[in-house]
Design a protein around this motif. Sequence first.
Motif, PDB file in Angstrom:
ATOM      1  N   ALA A   1       0.818  -1.210   0.000  1.00 20.14           N
ATOM      2  CA  ALA A   1       0.000   0.000   0.000  1.00 20.14           C
ATOM      3  C   ALA A   1       0.851   1.259   0.000  1.00 20.14           C
ATOM      4  N   ILE A   2       2.021   1.185   0.619  1.00 15.34           N
ATOM      5  CA  ILE A   2       2.881   2.369   0.658  1.00 15.34           C
ATOM      6  C   ILE A   2       4.049   2.255  -0.327  1.00 15.34           C
ATOM      7  N   ASN A   3       3.911   1.340  -1.276  1.00 16.66           N
ATOM      8  CA  ASN A   3       4.873   1.174  -2.377  1.00 16.66           C
ATOM      9  C   ASN A   3       6.290   0.874  -1.909  1.00 16.66           C
ATOM     10  N   GLN A   4       6.435   0.025  -0.909  1.00 19.21           N
ATOM     11  CA  GLN A   4       7.766  -0.384  -0.457  1.00 19.21           C
ATOM     12  C   GLN A   4       7.976  -1.890  -0.584  1.00 19.21           C
ATOM     13  N   LEU A   5       7.092  -2.567  -1.296  1.00 15.04           N
ATOM     14  CA  LEU A   5       7.183  -4.013  -1.427  1.00 15.04           C
ATOM     15  C   LEU A   5       8.209  -4.379  -2.489  1.00 15.04           C
ATOM     16  N   ASP A   6       9.193  -5.199  -2.106  1.00 10.49           N
ATOM     17  CA  ASP A   6      10.252  -5.594  -3.032  1.00 10.49           C
ATOM     18  C   ASP A   6       9.811  -6.719  -3.959  1.00 10.49           C
ATOM     19  N   ASN A   7       9.141  -7.722  -3.402  1.00 10.85           N
ATOM     20  CA  ASN A   7       8.770  -8.902  -4.172  1.00 10.85           C
ATOM     21  C   ASN A   7       7.256  -9.123  -4.086  1.00 10.85           C
TER      22      ASN A   7
END
Length: 67
Positions: free
Chosen positions: A33-39
């Motif tokens: 949701a906060i655009n910090q997901l790597d995979n």
Amino acid sequence: MKASELRKMSASELDAKLLELKDELFKLRFQQAINQLDNPMRINAVKKDIARIKTIQRDVELHGAES
């Protein structure tokens, strides 16, 4: 995690693993949701592991520990 590995676990271990995976899924969704997901594929993998655990728990509930 493979189903054969999960079938070797006791009911309490499966419950603990399920809670752990649900918490991980929550954290992954929050990161997404906060655009910090790597995979992003990790979300699908965790969902499938949760489904495997629930399936095994239901199987044990219906057929007992012998299956």
